[in-house]
Each structure stands twice: as C-alpha cells, then as structure tokens.
Scaffold this motif. Structure first.
Motif, PDB file in Angstrom:
ATOM      1  N   VAL A 156      -0.011 -13.299 -13.071  1.00  0.00           N
ATOM      2  CA  VAL A 156      -1.452 -13.522 -13.248  1.00  0.00           C
ATOM      3  C   VAL A 156      -1.722 -14.222 -14.579  1.00  0.00           C
ATOM      4  O   VAL A 156      -2.598 -15.086 -14.683  1.00  0.00           O
ATOM      5  CB  VAL A 156      -2.226 -12.188 -13.175  1.00  0.00           C
ATOM      6  N   CYS A 159      -1.638 -18.014 -14.302  1.00  0.00           N
ATOM      7  CA  CYS A 159      -2.497 -18.684 -13.325  1.00  0.00           C
ATOM      8  C   CYS A 159      -3.558 -19.557 -14.008  1.00  0.00           C
ATOM      9  O   CYS A 159      -4.076 -19.201 -15.067  1.00  0.00           O
ATOM     10  CB  CYS A 159      -3.183 -17.654 -12.421  1.00  0.00           C
ATOM     11  N   GLN A 164      -4.555 -19.511  -7.156  1.00  0.00           N
ATOM     12  CA  GLN A 164      -3.442 -18.817  -7.784  1.00  0.00           C
ATOM     13  C   GLN A 164      -3.827 -17.379  -8.149  1.00  0.00           C
ATOM     14  O   GLN A 164      -3.046 -16.443  -7.948  1.00  0.00           O
ATOM     15  CB  GLN A 164      -2.994 -19.585  -9.032  1.00  0.00           C
ATOM     16  N   PHE A 165      -5.030 -17.228  -8.699  1.00  0.00           N
ATOM     17  CA  PHE A 165      -5.512 -15.874  -9.007  1.00  0.00           C
ATOM     18  C   PHE A 165      -5.650 -15.044  -7.736  1.00  0.00           C
ATOM     19  O   PHE A 165      -5.332 -13.850  -7.724  1.00  0.00           O
ATOM     20  CB  PHE A 165      -6.859 -15.944  -9.736  1.00  0.00           C
ATOM     21  N   ALA A 168      -1.960 -14.077  -6.628  1.00  0.00           N
ATOM     22  CA  ALA A 168      -1.233 -13.178  -7.530  1.00  0.00           C
ATOM     23  C   ALA A 168      -1.982 -11.883  -7.786  1.00  0.00           C
ATOM     24  O   ALA A 168      -1.420 -10.784  -7.664  1.00  0.00           O
ATOM     25  CB  ALA A 168      -0.945 -13.893  -8.852  1.00  0.00           C
TER      26      ALA A 168
END
Length: 461
Positions: A156, A159, A164-165, A168
């Motif tokens: 995280v 990111c 992506q957040f 993850a």
C-alpha cells in the motif's frame, strides 16, 4: 454400537449422548459414551442437532474450562487478531488524507469504496475460514493470511493510483483480515460457555484499541517519515501482533464435519435464524456510515480544523471499548439480543442528529455515545449464535462465518451509498437520515427474531 462421533475425544472434556428425540435406549438401558472431564468445567445445555448444523438425532453435552491459563491466553490471542484486522479496518483515516493528497482527483464516494471493500472483505471470507475451522484447518490458514496481510500493507505504501489502492488495500488487506478474523469467536467458544458474552466483549476490545492506536500512529508518522514508511512500520507491527496470535491460538475441541456444506441453507428454514441474519446485515449497511464520514463532515460542514477532526474518529474507537466491555456484562444479565437492540437504537439516534452538530462540543458528544453503541454491537453480534436455538457447538464456526459474510454485503454497500447521497444533496442531513432509518429497521427485525425464537417479546434472550 461403537461411538463414531469425530469429536468424541477424552482431551476435549466432552460427553456425548446418542439419542432419538432426546432419549436413547438399547435393551432397556441407556446407552452413552461417558468421558471424565475437569471437575471445574461447566456443562452447557443439551443441544439436539438437526438442520441447523449437526448430526441428526445427536444430543451433546459439552464441558468448558471457563478459565485457566490456556483459555485466557487464547482470549489474548483473539484480542491481538481483532487489533490487527478490525482495528486496522476501523482506523480508516485514509479517507481525508487520500482526498487531500494522493487521490485528490477522486470523489469522496470513490475513495470510500476502498475502505468499504476492505472492511467488508474483513467479514466476507468468514464463511470459508469458519468452515475450515470447524473441520480442523486453522493454524495453517492463519499463517498464510498473516503473510498476505503484512506484504499487502507494505505494498500500500508504494501505491500511486486508485486501482492500485483498491487492489492492495481494499482486496488484499481485506481478504487476509477476513481469514484471520473469521474463526476468532469460534476458537474462544471452545473454552467458555457461561462467560461467553463477557469474553466475546473482552475479545472485541482489541479492535477498539487498534481503531484508536493505529489512526494516531498513522497520523503522527506520515508528516515525519512519509506515507511509504508509515505503511512499512504498520506492516511490521501487524507482523508482530498476528505472529503472536498464531502461536497462542489453539482449538480445544476436536474438529467436526457437520452436514450442510459451506453455506447451510436449510438453517434459514428457521424464521428466527433468518430474521436475525437479515437484521445484522441491515445494521452493517447503516452502522459505519457515521464513522466513515465523521472527520470529513466535521471539516466541511462544521469547519473544524483538520487536526482536531481527525481525533473524533480515534475518540469514537476508544469509547467503543467501553461499549464492548459493558455490553458483555449487561448481556449476561438481560440477554445479548435485548442489549444489541438497545445499543443499535442509540446508534440510530446519534446517526440522525450527527449532521446537525456544527460545533466541536456536540461532535465530541456524538463521537463518545456513538462509539459506545457501535462497540456494544461489535462485541455482542456473535453471542446469540452460541445459543442452542441457533445450533450446536460443532457448527459455531460456520454460523459466525455465515453471519459475517452476510454482514459484509451491508458494509460493502453502506458507505458508498451514503457517499452518493452526499454528492447528490451536497450535505450530510440526508446521509444521516438514510443510515439512521436503516438502523431503526434493523432493531425492529432483531426484536422480531427474539419474539419468534422465544414466543414472547419480553424476557431475557
């Protein structure tokens, strides 16, 4: 006939009585398997297991230590898991931070989806992990989930983009938390019966501590070491807490492979079972809206400084520990369902009035009372499932897993729906009205479940 029950084991301190309609006689004599247990153990009521989870026609009397070093170490381990999973999910201070920095181009509703996915997935896998616990797969899944949780927390911090957040923090952290959290109450139930309301409340304090400490740690570290290193430090902290929990948590009763599969649909033939599950799902739909938007609403509507607004969430999480402990004691006196209904009604009232609190003093009051009420719900929600009317001990992991999986649907939808309402209306009055009304409906359903189960709206249950 030899006793072939897979949980009949001397080290389980368990007595098993095979019967038909509560009685079992062969050639005029009672036939039973008698196993000597600890003298200080407490016997649970006989439970006839049928469609609600167990071998048909089997009545079972279990004995529980109700204490001792091993039992209390398990309680401590469960606390550590609650700290690491729901404590992490409750420390959703990232809504305000992401809105101002990394994800400033995203709407509040979109950012809220990350937190909603994380906390809902902290519940959703419980149906799988609970079932795995029942049939004997526990420590292995804990080790695997711990590894995924720690690694995804590290990721995280690296990111940069919304997706992506979401992957993850929303999915990876959420799913791994769910596998760790799912069997928590079931493993503690191996050691306690009479003290379950108190012990379950005590266990859930871990998430209150986590929801208080982790936001403060996160908020303090980001300006000093930056966001990536903050997440790395949190990852190492989670490695310590979940690693200790894995070493401490051991089941006492042998596994049981009760009938019904992963999701025991026949159990929903019982009306009180169905009503209780629907009630809890609707509670999850409305309960976490206030916690999600408390700080950002204080900044936007009440013009509270950012640094002060942040501590409102930490205050609510800290006070939730009071609710978890007190509600466990009260549930032993008046019944867990009665206490659940009362505290959820209080949470509904606070959700209604929250949007109209436009100064720091009133927001502090709402945070305290709301935190106590939410803590009571989290501490007690699994307790009624240990009642014989909901099924036998051997099915406890699956029952709690089913409940949390159903509840995860409510959590997944709650905050984003509230975000859409906020975007459409430009304020939080309609948000409070929506979430508060959902909670009122859930209280009605919960007391309806009690009425069906006991035949009366009054009395302890």
């Amino acid at each position: 006939m030899a006793d072939t029950n897979p949980i009949s084991n001397p080290r389980d301190h368990e007595k098993v009585v095979e019967s038909s309609s509560g009685k079992n006689k062969t050639d005029g004599k009672d036939k039973k398997s008698s196993i000597t247990g600890d003298e200080d153990c407490v016997k649970a009521p006989n439970v006839t297991e049928d469609e609600i989870g167990g071998e048909s026609g089997l009545a079972r009397t279990l004995e529980y230590p109700e204490g001792g070093l091993r039992a209390w170490l398990v309680v401590f381990g469960c606390n550590l898991l609650m700290f690491s999973t729901f404590g992490m999910a409750n420390s959703w201070v990232f809504q305000e931070y992401y809105s101002r920095t990394i994800l400033s181009g995203q709407s509040p509703s979109n950012i809220a989806w990350i937190g909603s996915v994380q906390i809902s997935l902290s519940l959703m896998p419980a149906i799988i992990s609970g079932r795995l616990f029942d049939i004997g797969y526990y420590q292995g899944t804990n080790i695997l989930a711990t590894g995924i949780l720690v690694i995804s927390t590290f990721v995280v911090g690296e990111c940069k983009k919304y997706w992506q957040f979401m992957l993850a923090q929303g999915f990876a952290v959420g799913i791994s938390s769910g596998f760790l959290f799912g069997p928590t109450f079931a493993v503690a139930a191996n050691y306690f019966h009479k003290r379950r309301p108190f012990v379950f409340g005590l266990i859930s304090i871990g998430s209150s501590v986590g929801g208080t400490v982790l936001p403060i740690v996160t908020r303090t570290l980001i300006p000093k070491v930056g966001f990536p290193w903050t997440m790395r430090i949190l990852g190492f902290l989670l490695l310590l807490t979940t690693g200790m929990a894995t070493l401490l948590l051991k089941r006492r009763l042998s596994p049981t492979n009760v009938k019904g599969g992963l999701f025991n649909l026949p159990a929903f033939k019982l009306l009180h079972f169905t009503l209780y599950y629907i009630s809890c799902t609707t509670i999850y739909l409305g309960l976490f809206t206030l916690l999600t938007y408390l700080d950002i609403a204080a900044i936007e509507a009440a013009k509270i400084p950012v640094d002060l607004a942040f501590y409102l969430v930490a205050l609510a999480n800290a006070c939730s520990g009071i609710g978890r402990l007190v509600s466990g004691i009260l549930a032993g006196w008046y019944g867990p369902v009665n206490m659940l209904g009362c505290f959820v009604a209080i949470a509904a009232m606070m959700t209604y009035v929250w949007p109209y609190c436009l100064n720091l003093g009133s927001l502090i009051f709402v945070s305290i009372v709301y935190g106590v009420a939410v803590g009571a719900f989290v501490g007690l929600v699994g307790t009624p499932l240990s009642h014989p009317k909901f099924g036998a001990q051997g099915d406890m992991g699956r029952r709690t897993g089913m409940l949390f999986t159903c509840g995860s649907i409510g959590i997944l939808c709650g905050a984003p729906i509230s975000g859409v309402i906020r975007d459409a209306t430009g304020g939080y009055e309609a948000v409070g009205g929506f979430a508060g009304s959902i909670l009122v409906l859930s209280v009605v359903l919960m007391f309806a479940a009690k009425w069906v189960a006991t035949g009366s709206p009054w009395g302890k249950f």
